[in-house]
Design a protein around this motif. Structure first.
Motif, PDB file in Angstrom:
ATOM      1  N   LYS A 120       0.836  -1.208   0.000  1.00 25.23           N
ATOM      2  CA  LYS A 120       0.000   0.000   0.000  1.00 25.23           C
ATOM      3  C   LYS A 120       0.867   1.254   0.000  1.00 25.23           C
ATOM      4  N   LEU A 121       1.957   1.249   0.772  1.00 26.07           N
ATOM      5  CA  LEU A 121       2.857   2.397   0.815  1.00 26.07           C
ATOM      6  C   LEU A 121       3.582   2.570  -0.517  1.00 26.07           C
ATOM      7  N   MET A 122       3.981   1.472  -1.140  1.00 23.11           N
ATOM      8  CA  MET A 122       4.636   1.565  -2.451  1.00 23.11           C
ATOM      9  C   MET A 122       3.700   2.227  -3.456  1.00 23.11           C
ATOM     10  N   ARG A 123       2.422   1.833  -3.451  1.00 25.59           N
ATOM     11  CA  ARG A 123       1.445   2.438  -4.376  1.00 25.59           C
ATOM     12  C   ARG A 123       1.280   3.928  -4.102  1.00 25.59           C
ATOM     13  N   LYS A 124       1.159   4.286  -2.820  1.00 25.24           N
ATOM     14  CA  LYS A 124       0.970   5.699  -2.462  1.00 25.24           C
ATOM     15  C   LYS A 124       2.182   6.544  -2.840  1.00 25.24           C
ATOM     16  N   LEU A 125       3.381   6.042  -2.580  1.00 27.85           N
ATOM     17  CA  LEU A 125       4.584   6.804  -2.926  1.00 27.85           C
ATOM     18  C   LEU A 125       4.715   6.961  -4.437  1.00 27.85           C
ATOM     19  N   ALA A 126       4.445   5.906  -5.171  1.00 27.73           N
ATOM     20  CA  ALA A 126       4.514   5.995  -6.633  1.00 27.73           C
ATOM     21  C   ALA A 126       3.512   7.033  -7.145  1.00 27.73           C
ATOM     22  N   GLU A 127       2.342   7.049  -6.565  1.00 28.92           N
ATOM     23  CA  GLU A 127       1.316   8.010  -6.966  1.00 28.92           C
ATOM     24  C   GLU A 127       1.754   9.445  -6.668  1.00 28.92           C
ATOM     25  N   VAL A 128       2.273   9.680  -5.468  1.00 27.63           N
ATOM     26  CA  VAL A 128       2.720  11.019  -5.072  1.00 27.63           C
ATOM     27  C   VAL A 128       3.822  11.525  -6.000  1.00 27.63           C
ATOM     28  N   TYR A 129       4.727  10.636  -6.383  1.00 19.36           N
ATOM     29  CA  TYR A 129       5.850  11.038  -7.232  1.00 19.36           C
ATOM     30  C   TYR A 129       5.545  10.935  -8.727  1.00 19.36           C
ATOM     31  N   GLY A 130       4.385  10.412  -9.089  1.00 23.66           N
ATOM     32  CA  GLY A 130       4.025  10.277 -10.502  1.00 23.66           C
ATOM     33  C   GLY A 130       4.905   9.278 -11.216  1.00 23.66           C
ATOM     34  N   ALA A 131       5.211   8.185 -10.544  1.00 21.09           N
ATOM     35  CA  ALA A 131       6.107   7.169 -11.095  1.00 21.09           C
ATOM     36  C   ALA A 131       5.449   5.799 -11.007  1.00 21.09           C
ATOM     37  N   GLU A 132       6.065   4.837 -11.655  1.00 17.57           N
ATOM     38  CA  GLU A 132       5.624   3.453 -11.546  1.00 17.57           C
ATOM     39  C   GLU A 132       6.280   2.820 -10.324  1.00 17.57           C
ATOM     40  N   ILE A 133       5.573   1.922  -9.670  1.00 18.27           N
ATOM     41  CA  ILE A 133       6.123   1.224  -8.513  1.00 18.27           C
ATOM     42  C   ILE A 133       7.440   0.548  -8.883  1.00 18.27           C
ATOM     43  N   SER A 134       7.469  -0.077 -10.055  1.00 22.03           N
ATOM     44  CA  SER A 134       8.666  -0.819 -10.487  1.00 22.03           C
ATOM     45  C   SER A 134       9.864   0.099 -10.738  1.00 22.03           C
ATOM     46  N   ASP A 135       9.624   1.383 -10.930  1.00 17.26           N
ATOM     47  CA  ASP A 135      10.725   2.334 -11.103  1.00 17.26           C
ATOM     48  C   ASP A 135      11.346   2.728  -9.760  1.00 17.26           C
ATOM     49  N   LEU A 136      10.571   2.601  -8.691  1.00 14.33           N
ATOM     50  CA  LEU A 136      11.018   3.051  -7.374  1.00 14.33           C
ATOM     51  C   LEU A 136      11.459   1.920  -6.448  1.00 14.33           C
ATOM     52  N   PHE A 137      10.860   0.732  -6.629  1.00 11.56           N
ATOM     53  CA  PHE A 137      11.083  -0.356  -5.682  1.00 11.56           C
ATOM     54  C   PHE A 137      11.452  -1.667  -6.370  1.00 11.56           C
ATOM     55  N   GLU A 138      12.240  -2.454  -5.657  1.00 13.73           N
ATOM     56  CA  GLU A 138      12.471  -3.842  -6.039  1.00 13.73           C
ATOM     57  C   GLU A 138      11.193  -4.606  -5.689  1.00 13.73           C
ATOM     58  N   SER A 139      11.063  -5.830  -6.168  1.00 16.12           N
ATOM     59  CA  SER A 139       9.841  -6.601  -5.931  1.00 16.12           C
ATOM     60  C   SER A 139       9.593  -6.893  -4.455  1.00 16.12           C
ATOM     61  N   ASP A 140      10.643  -6.867  -3.633  1.00 17.17           N
ATOM     62  CA  ASP A 140      10.476  -7.150  -2.202  1.00 17.17           C
ATOM     63  C   ASP A 140      10.191  -5.898  -1.361  1.00 17.17           C
ATOM     64  N   GLY A 141      10.042  -4.727  -2.006  1.00 20.12           N
ATOM     65  CA  GLY A 141       9.745  -3.497  -1.281  1.00 20.12           C
ATOM     66  C   GLY A 141      10.960  -2.666  -0.936  1.00 20.12           C
ATOM     67  N   THR A 142      12.148  -3.141  -1.302  1.00 20.19           N
ATOM     68  CA  THR A 142      13.373  -2.385  -1.075  1.00 20.19           C
ATOM     69  C   THR A 142      13.451  -1.252  -2.099  1.00 20.19           C
ATOM     70  N   PRO A 143      13.784  -0.032  -1.677  1.00 18.36           N
ATOM     71  CA  PRO A 143      13.869   1.074  -2.633  1.00 18.36           C
ATOM     72  C   PRO A 143      15.054   0.902  -3.585  1.00 18.36           C
ATOM     73  N   LYS A 144      14.851   1.261  -4.843  1.00 17.18           N
ATOM     74  CA  LYS A 144      15.923   1.182  -5.839  1.00 17.18           C
ATOM     75  C   LYS A 144      16.916   2.316  -5.625  1.00 17.18           C
ATOM     76  N   ILE A 145      18.148   2.049  -5.994  1.00 20.46           N
ATOM     77  CA  ILE A 145      19.242   3.007  -5.847  1.00 20.46           C
ATOM     78  C   ILE A 145      19.407   3.793  -7.143  1.00 20.46           C
ATOM     79  N   LEU A 146      19.725   5.086  -7.013  1.00 18.74           N
ATOM     80  CA  LEU A 146      20.003   5.926  -8.184  1.00 18.74           C
ATOM     81  C   LEU A 146      21.343   5.546  -8.789  1.00 18.74           C
ATOM     82  N   GLU A 147      21.441   5.672 -10.092  1.00 17.63           N
ATOM     83  CA  GLU A 147      22.714   5.481 -10.767  1.00 17.63           C
ATOM     84  C   GLU A 147      23.655   6.608 -10.338  1.00 17.63           C
ATOM     85  N   GLU A 148      24.933   6.344 -10.341  1.00 18.21           N
ATOM     86  CA  GLU A 148      25.917   7.325  -9.862  1.00 18.21           C
ATOM     87  C   GLU A 148      25.952   8.608 -10.684  1.00 18.21           C
ATOM     88  N   ASP A 149      25.636   8.516 -11.968  1.00 21.22           N
ATOM     89  CA  ASP A 149      25.751   9.703 -12.818  1.00 21.22           C
ATOM     90  C   ASP A 149      24.480  10.567 -12.804  1.00 21.22           C
TER      91      ASP A 149
END
Length: 79
Positions: free
Chosen positions: A42-71
């Motif tokens: 539920k939190l993943m859905r809400k955060l994706a909605e607030v940021y206007g992004a897809e859940i898969s762009d922000l989180f791994e399948s287990d709910g861990t947040p994805k890391i930004l690329e260094e550049d």
């Protein structure tokens, strides 16, 4: 830095502002952003909605947040 933190900073929002939008504690936002806590579906859905992004762009399948690329550069936002 996680993608969640990067998006929040890019929008010029504080953790408290995001928490208020979602009606949750600021400490939850902090813990999820830093990867100390996995986000529940539920939190993943809400955060994706607030940021206007897809859940898969922000989180791994287990709910861990994805890391930004260094550049990836976050530009300061003027308020």
């Amino acid at each position: 830095m996680t993608k969640l933190e990067g998006l929040r900073r890019q929008k010029g929002w504080t953790q408290r502002e995001v928490a208020e939008k979602l009606h949750i504690s600021g400490s939850i936002i902090s813990q999820v952003e830093k990867g100390f806590r996995k986000a529940y579906p539920k939190l993943m859905r809400k955060l994706a909605e607030v940021y206007g992004a897809e859940i898969s762009d922000l989180f791994e399948s287990d709910g861990t947040p994805k890391i930004l690329e260094e550049d990836y550069i976050i530009l300061p936002v003027k308020r």
